[in-house]
Design a protein around this motif. Structure first.
Motif, PDB file in Angstrom:
ATOM      1  N   ASP A 397       0.836  -1.216   0.000  1.00  0.00           N
ATOM      2  CA  ASP A 397       0.000   0.000   0.000  1.00  0.00           C
ATOM      3  C   ASP A 397       0.864   1.256   0.000  1.00  0.00           C
ATOM      4  N   ASN A 398       2.052   1.164   0.594  1.00  0.00           N
ATOM      5  CA  ASN A 398       2.970   2.304   0.509  1.00  0.00           C
ATOM      6  C   ASN A 398       3.439   2.525  -0.935  1.00  0.00           C
ATOM      7  N   ARG A 399       3.732   1.431  -1.632  1.00  0.00           N
ATOM      8  CA  ARG A 399       4.135   1.551  -3.048  1.00  0.00           C
ATOM      9  C   ARG A 399       3.034   2.250  -3.846  1.00  0.00           C
ATOM     10  N   TRP A 400       1.788   1.788  -3.630  1.00  0.00           N
ATOM     11  CA  TRP A 400       0.676   2.345  -4.395  1.00  0.00           C
ATOM     12  C   TRP A 400       0.523   3.834  -4.095  1.00  0.00           C
ATOM     13  N   ALA A 401       0.562   4.162  -2.804  1.00  0.00           N
ATOM     14  CA  ALA A 401       0.292   5.549  -2.416  1.00  0.00           C
ATOM     15  C   ALA A 401       1.422   6.479  -2.845  1.00  0.00           C
ATOM     16  N   VAL A 402       2.659   6.062  -2.649  1.00  0.00           N
ATOM     17  CA  VAL A 402       3.766   6.982  -2.914  1.00  0.00           C
ATOM     18  C   VAL A 402       3.877   7.281  -4.410  1.00  0.00           C
ATOM     19  N   LYS A 403       3.477   6.307  -5.240  1.00  0.00           N
ATOM     20  CA  LYS A 403       3.564   6.525  -6.685  1.00  0.00           C
ATOM     21  C   LYS A 403       2.381   7.344  -7.210  1.00  0.00           C
ATOM     22  N   ASP A 404       1.328   7.427  -6.410  1.00  0.00           N
ATOM     23  CA  ASP A 404       0.124   8.147  -6.832  1.00  0.00           C
ATOM     24  C   ASP A 404       0.104   9.562  -6.247  1.00  0.00           C
ATOM     25  N   ASN A 410       7.263  14.089  -9.840  1.00  0.00           N
ATOM     26  CA  ASN A 410       6.307  13.239 -10.542  1.00  0.00           C
ATOM     27  C   ASN A 410       6.934  12.476 -11.696  1.00  0.00           C
ATOM     28  N   LYS A 411       8.073  12.945 -12.186  1.00  0.00           N
ATOM     29  CA  LYS A 411       8.674  12.233 -13.326  1.00  0.00           C
ATOM     30  C   LYS A 411       9.122  10.843 -12.897  1.00  0.00           C
ATOM     31  N   ASP A 412       9.516  10.704 -11.646  1.00  0.00           N
ATOM     32  CA  ASP A 412       9.877   9.380 -11.141  1.00  0.00           C
ATOM     33  C   ASP A 412      10.201   9.497  -9.661  1.00  0.00           C
ATOM     34  N   ILE A 413       9.280   9.072  -8.847  1.00  0.00           N
ATOM     35  CA  ILE A 413       9.518   9.185  -7.407  1.00  0.00           C
ATOM     36  C   ILE A 413      10.581   8.162  -6.975  1.00  0.00           C
ATOM     37  N   GLY A 414      10.775   7.124  -7.801  1.00  0.00           N
ATOM     38  CA  GLY A 414      11.909   6.217  -7.599  1.00  0.00           C
ATOM     39  C   GLY A 414      11.832   5.381  -6.339  1.00  0.00           C
ATOM     40  N   TYR A 415      10.647   4.935  -5.991  1.00  0.00           N
ATOM     41  CA  TYR A 415      10.521   4.198  -4.729  1.00  0.00           C
ATOM     42  C   TYR A 415      11.310   2.874  -4.749  1.00  0.00           C
ATOM     43  N   GLU A 416      10.994   2.004  -5.693  1.00  0.00           N
ATOM     44  CA  GLU A 416      11.654   0.696  -5.713  1.00  0.00           C
ATOM     45  C   GLU A 416      13.172   0.847  -5.903  1.00  0.00           C
ATOM     46  N   ARG A 417      13.539   1.764  -6.793  1.00  0.00           N
ATOM     47  CA  ARG A 417      14.957   2.044  -7.059  1.00  0.00           C
ATOM     48  C   ARG A 417      15.672   2.426  -5.755  1.00  0.00           C
ATOM     49  N   THR A 418      14.997   3.225  -4.944  1.00  0.00           N
ATOM     50  CA  THR A 418      15.590   3.664  -3.680  1.00  0.00           C
ATOM     51  C   THR A 418      15.745   2.494  -2.707  1.00  0.00           C
ATOM     52  N   VAL A 419      14.693   1.701  -2.603  1.00  0.00           N
ATOM     53  CA  VAL A 419      14.767   0.545  -1.703  1.00  0.00           C
ATOM     54  C   VAL A 419      15.945  -0.342  -2.119  1.00  0.00           C
ATOM     55  N   ALA A 536      23.933  14.829  -3.012  1.00  0.00           N
ATOM     56  CA  ALA A 536      22.486  14.692  -2.790  1.00  0.00           C
ATOM     57  C   ALA A 536      21.798  14.995  -4.110  1.00  0.00           C
ATOM     58  N   ARG A 537      20.773  14.211  -4.425  1.00  0.00           N
ATOM     59  CA  ARG A 537      20.095  14.341  -5.713  1.00  0.00           C
ATOM     60  C   ARG A 537      18.589  14.212  -5.540  1.00  0.00           C
ATOM     61  N   GLU A 538      17.877  14.705  -6.462  1.00  0.00           N
ATOM     62  CA  GLU A 538      16.446  14.441  -6.673  1.00  0.00           C
ATOM     63  C   GLU A 538      15.509  14.910  -5.568  1.00  0.00           C
ATOM     64  N   LEU A 539      15.770  14.534  -4.325  1.00  0.00           N
ATOM     65  CA  LEU A 539      14.853  14.914  -3.244  1.00  0.00           C
ATOM     66  C   LEU A 539      15.654  15.351  -2.018  1.00  0.00           C
ATOM     67  N   CYS A 540      15.430  16.559  -1.574  1.00  0.00           N
ATOM     68  CA  CYS A 540      16.104  17.075  -0.378  1.00  0.00           C
ATOM     69  C   CYS A 540      15.057  17.674   0.550  1.00  0.00           C
TER      70      CYS A 540
END
Ligand code: GLA
Ligand code: ZN
Length: 673
Positions: A397-404, A410-419, A536-540
């Protein structure tokens, strides 16, 4: 178990093929086949007319030859007569257009007809075969997934929502439907998300995904019921997929006896296979963690796939390495898609043990037989477990919510990549990891890593707090504790339920463009003893400490000097907060320190070259250490002081251990306790 998906139903016109296959299975040292996966047409060619003769003969022949079967239920594809007579079995897409007959995995999970047809078929299979000496378990359907938006599914969704919320008022509040005047005043107005309809209500999107997952699991339960009714002792599995996000596998796991999954790594994309290897290692760990027990590698390719962008052949040694990687992480089987290449249609060029040439004199066949020889020496490893002191949180449910989310990137929140990046630091060190859910048991771990737990329940926050209080080490990153289980933002400051545990308040988050960079500078004399600076990249995130100690600060921009990495001593434990996305050099250094500080054991107490990992299975008395070389070159490592035996050769090993390119060595030692 060593074997493959087998489709004799494609060769019923040529009985010679089955005879030859049995000879070849023995030569390849294969002892198990998954049969009947897409065989509905061969089992029920006309409605109500059942033709089990070929399957009787097949299973009897298996039994006579010491070959076992995972017997499939055929629901992964249906016969044309069924779609023609009962169009309701076909899926309706989000655009509300019904699919035509064709392909596979194309059925509605709510359709009463499809449920009835599978129940009849499964009962007949169970009555006929569940005591058959060749049958060792059920392979239910194939790779469950996908969704349907038909009227039956809409009705079921409304029922699911009524059950969950009780009233429309409660639903409206949970979904924040006052936004854009989306308030529902009649249950009949509630529909699944659609590209030409409602798609802006995050709570609806999230609940729809939960419903699809539940409905799929419910369908699978209905498939399993007649099987268990006839013989409750025969284990049931359903093959799962690499990082598939359409189905909550943690909940799915509860209705299955054994976890199995289908792994198709894209080897040889780069000079070193380290990244691909760590990715699949994560998968293996995740699937093992679903039940905390050995799993099955249900499918893998003996050579190449035919659906990836490029179908590269496995280089010599890679078949053995790739297969034993699964075993190292807890698989008790190595199985393939497919035994024999089909002659026509869309998978005719997919790798198989037996090629169109039809004989055993091929490179791939020799690789498979060689692996069979190795597996026959690993019987003592079967059933052994993996004891991890580190866990990574990973929830559907975290995957679903964070990507939505429609938030900072928005171009790529990169959740799985980060994990994966966090995980890879442990893989590099040869540290065993479990992949667990927020509702899991945190008790046995020394370190829990929670990357981007955007969706965080109050209750999870409390449990993580107790984990730290009790002496655990917790790592949480930016973009955590943002919404609750309904995708409603936590009020009063992020990271919501973890604000106190982490001792910080995250005020803002900065989304950076691809070319933007900031830096994370470690402070002089920081408690971790780390130095230097990292990108540091993408999200700070811009955070304030509220009791936590600052270990590193941003280097640039208007937030230079503000905290980027903090630690909060809480109870007997420590809670770290990483405010920015960074790269491997940081994760390697950071987790190296944390593992040492928390006393986390590696599989081998030695430095491993980049691309080489070690994984360990244990029964509490013996440890089986798999040293796996994905570096793309031959390597040597220095063994630690334990006394080792090479499991394949039976010879003692000490000092330096040589690894061929794509090499793997399996060592045994007394368990370290
Ligand atoms: C999936 C399916 C198989 C086959 C393979 C091909 O895993 O389950 O039926 O299509 O992919 O790689
Ligand atoms: Zn439907």
């Amino acid at each position: 178990m060593h074997g493959a998906d087998y489709n004799p139903d494609q060769w019923l016109h040529d009985p010679e093929v089955l005879r030859e296959d049995i000879r070849l299975m023995k030569l390849a040292k294969c002892n198990v086949m998954s049969v009947g996966i897409f065989a509905w047409s061969a089992l029920e060619p006309e409605e109500g007319v059942f033709t089990f003769g070929w399957l009787d003969r097949l299973l009897d022949t298996f039994a006579e030859n010491g070959i076992y079967a995972w017997l499939a239920t055929p629901s992964g594809a249906r016969p044309a007569w069924m779609s023609q007579r009962y169009p309701e079995v076909l899926r309706v897409r989000a655009n509300r257009v019904r699919n035509l007959h064709g392909a596979r995995h194309n059925h509605c999970y709510s359709s009463p007809v499809y449920r009835e047809k599978t129940a009849v078929m499964n009962r007949k299979l169970a009555e006929r075969y569940s005591q058959h000496p060749a049958v060792v378990g059920w392979h239910v359907s194939n790779e469950y997934g996908g969704e349907c938006h038909c009227d039956y599914c809409q009705e079921a969704f409304r029922g699911w929502l009524k059950n969950k919320y009780g009233s429309l008022d409660a639903l409206n509040l949970a979904w924040w439907t006052s936004f854009w005047s989306h308030t529902y005043t009649d249950w009949a107005q509630v529909e699944s998300p659609s590209p030409q309809g409602e798609n802006a209500v995050h709570g609806l999107n999230l609940d729809w995904r939960r419903f699809v997952s539940d409905q799929t699991i419910d369908f699978c339960k209905a498939e399993i019921a007649p099987l268990r009714a006839v013989n409750p002792d025969l284990p049931v599995t359903a093959n799962m997929m690499d990082l598939f996000d359409g189905l909550d596998y943690r909940q799915f796991a509860e209705i299955l006896d054994v976890i199995s999954w289908d792994a198709y790594p894209t080897w040889h994309e780069a000079a070193s296979d380290r990244e691909v290897a760590a990715w699949f290692a994560f998968d293996h760990d995740m699937f093992r963690s679903l039940k905390g027990r050995p799993f099955m590698l249900m499918e893998s390719t003996p050579s190449q796939t035919n659906w990836q962008p490029v179908s590269k052949l496995k280089r010599p040694g890679m078949h053995r390495l790739s297969s034993l990687q699964a075993v190292a992480h807890g698989s008790d089987t190595v199985q393939y898609f497919q035994w024999r290449k089909s002659r026509g249609s869309s998978e005719k060029f997919h790798g198989a043990v037996v090629d169109h040439a039809g004989h055993e004199h091929t490179r791939v066949f020799r690789d498979v037989a060689g692996l069979g020889e190795t597996l026959s020496k690993l019987t003592e490893v079967l059933g052994t477990g993996v004891k991890a002191e580190t866990a990574i949180l990973f929830d559907w449910d975290n995957r679903w919510a964070v990507k939505d989310a429609q938030g900072p990137r928005n171009k790529d929140i990169g959740y799985e990549r980060t994990v994966m990046q966090h995980y890879r630091a442990f893989w590099d060190m040869g540290v065993p990891v479990d992949v667990i859910g927020a509702a899991g048991d945190f008790g046995g771990y020394k370190l829990i890593v929670a990357p981007m737990v955007y969706l965080l329940r109050e209750e999870t926050g409390r449990r993580l707090e107790r984990f730290v209080e009790g002496g655990g080490t917790l790592v949480v990153t930016y973009w955590s504790g943002v919404v609750d289980e309904n995708d409603l933002c936590h009020l009063g400051g992020f990271p919501g339920p973890l604000r106190k545990t982490l001792g910080i308040w995250a005020e803002e988050i900065d989304g950076l463009h691809d070319h933007d960079r900031n830096g994370i500078a470690l402070l002089e004399g920081n408690a971790l003893g780390l130095g230097g600076s990292y990108e540091a990249r993408e999200l700070c995130e811009l955070i304030h400490t509220e009791g936590a100690e600052t270990l590193a600060v941003y280097e640039d921009d208007f937030y230079a000097g503000r905290p980027a990495l903090t630690v909060n001593r809480f109870g007997h434990g420590k809670a770290y907060y990483l405010a920015a996305r960074t790269d491997e050099p940081f994760y390697g250094a950071f987790y190296g320190r944390l593992a040492a500080e928390a006393g986390i054991r590696r599989a081998l107490d030695t430095e491993l070259p980049a691309g080489v990992t070690a994984q360990v299975r244990t029964d509490g008395e013996r440890d089986y250490v798999f040293v796996l070389n994905f570096s793309g070159a031959a390597q040597r490592i220095e063994l630690d002081g334990c006394a080792y035996t090479d499991v394949e050769s039976g010879e003692p090993v000490s000092g330096e251990l040589a690894l061929d390119m794509h090499g793997v060595r399996i060592l045994k030692r007394a368990a370290r306790g």
